[in-house]
Motif scaffolding. Sequence first.
Motif, PDB file in Angstrom:
ATOM      1  N   GLU B 122       0.831  -1.195   0.000  1.00 41.68           N
ATOM      2  CA  GLU B 122       0.000   0.000   0.000  1.00 41.68           C
ATOM      3  C   GLU B 122       0.870   1.252   0.000  1.00 41.68           C
TER       4      GLU B 122
ATOM      5  N   ALA C  40      -8.829  -9.158   5.932  1.00 39.33           N
ATOM      6  CA  ALA C  40      -8.841  -8.105   4.918  1.00 39.33           C
ATOM      7  C   ALA C  40      -8.991  -6.735   5.569  1.00 39.33           C
ATOM      8  N   ARG C  45      -8.010  -3.716   3.560  1.00 37.77           N
ATOM      9  CA  ARG C  45      -8.735  -4.117   2.360  1.00 37.77           C
ATOM     10  C   ARG C  45     -10.193  -4.314   2.753  1.00 37.77           C
TER      11      ARG C  45
ATOM     12  N   LYS D  31     -10.261   2.158   4.681  1.00 36.63           N
ATOM     13  CA  LYS D  31      -9.904   1.079   3.753  1.00 36.63           C
ATOM     14  C   LYS D  31      -9.484   1.674   2.421  1.00 36.63           C
ATOM     15  N   THR D  33      -9.347  -0.158  -0.543  1.00 37.71           N
ATOM     16  CA  THR D  33      -9.801  -0.902  -1.717  1.00 37.71           C
ATOM     17  C   THR D  33     -10.645  -0.018  -2.616  1.00 37.71           C
ATOM     18  N   GLN D  35     -13.370  -0.501  -5.440  1.00 37.56           N
ATOM     19  CA  GLN D  35     -14.205  -1.588  -5.963  1.00 37.56           C
ATOM     20  C   GLN D  35     -14.310  -1.424  -7.455  1.00 37.56           C
ATOM     21  N   TYR D  36     -13.527  -2.212  -8.176  1.00 36.07           N
ATOM     22  CA  TYR D  36     -13.204  -1.847  -9.537  1.00 36.07           C
ATOM     23  C   TYR D  36     -14.367  -1.595 -10.503  1.00 36.07           C
TER      24      TYR D  36
END
Lengths: 168, 355, 344, 160
Positions: B122, C40, C45, D31, D33, D35-36
């Motif tokens: 990251e 995660a 994540r 977070k 991520t 979300q593609y």
Amino acid sequence: MPDVEIDRPDLEKVREALVERFGAAILETSYAHKELSFRVRKEDLLAILGLLKTDQGFNALNDMIGLDHPAPLGEGRKRFSVLYQLYRFPGFQRVRVVVDLDEGEAVDSIVPLYRAAEWAEREIFDMFGIPFAGHQDLRRIYMPDEFVGHPLRKDFPLEGNEACLLKI
Amino acid sequence: MGPQHPSTHGVLRLKVSVDNELVLKIEPVVGYLHRGMEKLWESLTYAQVVPMTDRLDYIAAVSNNLAFVLAVEKLMGLEIPKRAQYIRVILAEIQRLASHLAWLGFMANDIGAISVLLFGFEDREDFLDILEIYAGGRLTVHGLRIGGVPYDLDEALIALIRKSLDDLPKKIKDIETLLTKNRIWRHRTEGIGLISAAEAIEYGLTGPALRASGVAWDIRKDIPYSSYQDFDFEVPVLRGGDVYDRYLVRLEEIRQSTRIIRQALDKLPAGEIMAKVPRVLKIPAGEVFHSIEAPKGELGFYVRSNGTDKPERVKMKSPSFINLQSLPLMCRGNLFSDIVGILGSLDIVLGEIDK
Amino acid sequence: MTNTGFVFDVLIPVGKIVAVILYPMLMTIVMIWLERRVVALMQKRLGPNRVGFQGILQPFADAFKLFLKEDIMQDQADPLLFKVAPVLVMFSSLLAFCFVPLGEPIRIGTYQLTLWIAQSPVGLLLVLGLSSISVFGVIFGGWASNSKYPLMGALRSVVQILSYEIPIGLTVLSVVFFARSIDLVEIVNHQSQAKIWFGFMLPVSFVVFWISAIAETNRAPFDLPEAESELVAGYHTEYSGMKFAFFYIAEYAHMVLVSSLVVIMFFGGWLAPFPNVPAFAFLKVIPGFVWYLVKIMFFLYLYVWIRATLPRYRFDELIRLAWKWLIPLALLNFLVVALIRYIL
Amino acid sequence: MNKVSRFLKTFFLVDILRGLAVTMRFYFGRKITIQYPEEVQPSPERFKGILRLYKDENGKPLCIACKACRRACGTNCFDIEGVRDPGTRTMRPVKYDWKLDRCTFCGLCVEACPTTPKSIRFSEEFRMATADKSRLHFHLEDMYLKGKDLQKFFQGGSKT
């Protein structure tokens, strides 16, 4: 032997020491881009490197480079060259030692002097087919063992030969 | 072990003889990724070789670019504008940060700290983003050209770099809490993979691995290139020669790199970013060897020109190739589980070993 | 009357048997989801959140994939042992659940529905013994695969379980000293009388037991038998499809089993906090098995949390930890406990 | 004293508890991520997506078939032929083959392009998955595709 102007006294000292000790064994000295380079007789390679290592303190082998000259370089030159790039620390100096070789001609292995040469010699053997006398474990390193030919020779085709085709 | 194995950083095969868990003999087998780069370069022009060097050490593409570009420029006797030199330093150091952070993740994962893999990645992402904004590529950046750099740094990007640098220490601190002081981490790394200074020199070790053995040898400091002499930074040296010290050296290098980038941003001179380079590059005949301090060690290029627009021979001195050679030495007397840790601490990239 | 007799004598036991098989499976499913999500989240994540609400159906998708996968067996594997191994692992974990009470007895009219299949006076021993049988499955699996990584994983597993059985046994003894029984139900009942959970009475026992339990179940940081960066996947490297799923389920079932044991022995099983303290009697409104599940979930969560944080131990350090730290500590603790018990 | 405190720290697992605290903080933290398919990270300006040929505002190809990109390319991606427009004196391409599977996205072709604005540029298109290998070989008309049309081309739909 043409005299070379060197603008760095420490490298000049190295040159003087070598010329004094070996004289005729040093075939050529060149100094370009602030890099000192000696072309030496093949037979005296180990002695010269030994002197550089012990007396002059070039304690590390930086790299070994194989060359295949496409056109003859002139009088007395042979097809292949092996370059030894040496290092000195502390002091941080580099010198280059060159030996010329003919097809199939062996050169002494320098593994006893510099352990780092072990893989480098295997690589040059693999890529140019230059044998190193005295190397314990002279096998191909990159190419498969059953490979035919030496890829970095100038007569090796860029597209590969039939040995490159996978045998499945 | 390998060539397909979860922790071999690419396609490396290790022939390991073990007595139960004790390592008796270990023999690395390389060549699974050999692409004949050096042969290929002989058929390309100098400018076309530069993007190819991205593919060597794909974790640190700009460092490869820099080494090759500097070697060619040395052969041409080309003077690079100061601003371009500074931008090169900034890019190279960002690449070093990215490489070290990726290494940190891999290494932690090898030892079993699965979360740190993600944290390292990251953090690295920030710097990859910077490279992406700069040159459009994340891993295969192609960020340098012969004669200078292709793009200038604008204010927005400089601000972004500064912000990423400011965020970094906190992130590193978290990782340190998870690893540096953790007893399991220390058990797994202290006294493992020992190599003494004399042996390290004998085996031609370079980079953080050498500095962790107590040899203060950093080309940025000792034979400065690309204006590294203008910056004030320290070369971390530790004496232990084990995996833990290599880890600490790299962590310290991350901090020093941030220092260098900050200084370079502060002192960034105005001016051109490209030297005058002819469209078709014909380089005078000659040979040159130039090496730089890449994240993984000393990365050198031997370039031999015959006066045409294509190099006669380019030889790369890849740090991973030399460093991997000492793996059998480091693994003597250690346990099977340590192999992955030691291998990780060497920070090898197979793209560079196999060329 | 015959009708109810049939219900009580046949249907309920059968139902219990089904429940005992389904319960670990269900927990496994929850656990797979929990583990993936929690790890995660701890890694910044999001984790699987596509299949079903917040990815809750992800374990079913995984299981479905495993069902569909080709069941590969190596040519050189030992066919019998190779097939027996996953069954053995699975079987031993499930069998142990027969003796694990799932909650306090529920009173339906005059009939008392016990939430366990068998209440054995040596329940604790049976559970520990049965769960240790799974190591045979691991050995068989590692050996029969005829491959280097599984073999090493199996070897490690044996030594690991052998070493960590000892501190487990010693700490269990200290609990038994206080409960004066090795019947799991009795242990819980005793905690109810003692007004304090053994976990607070015997903190050292608890910590040693917990550390050893993590090692017993081959979980991080003691997941050496399946250390993926060293041994690919350890003893089940060569397994695929359903056989692999068996190993997988067994591992999680084992975790649930161990968590249940910890809860029963140290945290009062299905008892509400502060049992028999009048001021906290209102906590009893919540049924026992809910408390029980909450506690188990906490320990399962702890498993995942530890896994997300710590690096992996090395083999020799694992053994050193067991023999130089945990066993002496457990012995010392045992002595102290015995002394206190004697004085009281 | 130091030794005692170190022993106590070891005994009470201070290092491990600290580590657990860090992961716990991340557990509740932000977070990262993306979300593609729903969210797409914006591509930076110099992003190297699929190469695309551009036309000027009148819909006339900018490319003058000078083959500079072909010469610059290190991997022989291009095969270009041009004809001289009878009306104007400019060249225009009649064949412009680009092999995506050979391309290394180095950008030398874009740098070499002599027209202003450059006729060959990187687009922001990064989705280049296809099940049909022949779709990796672009021809002149495919070089102008973008967005949905390009995806349709990759899926093997109508080859416009």
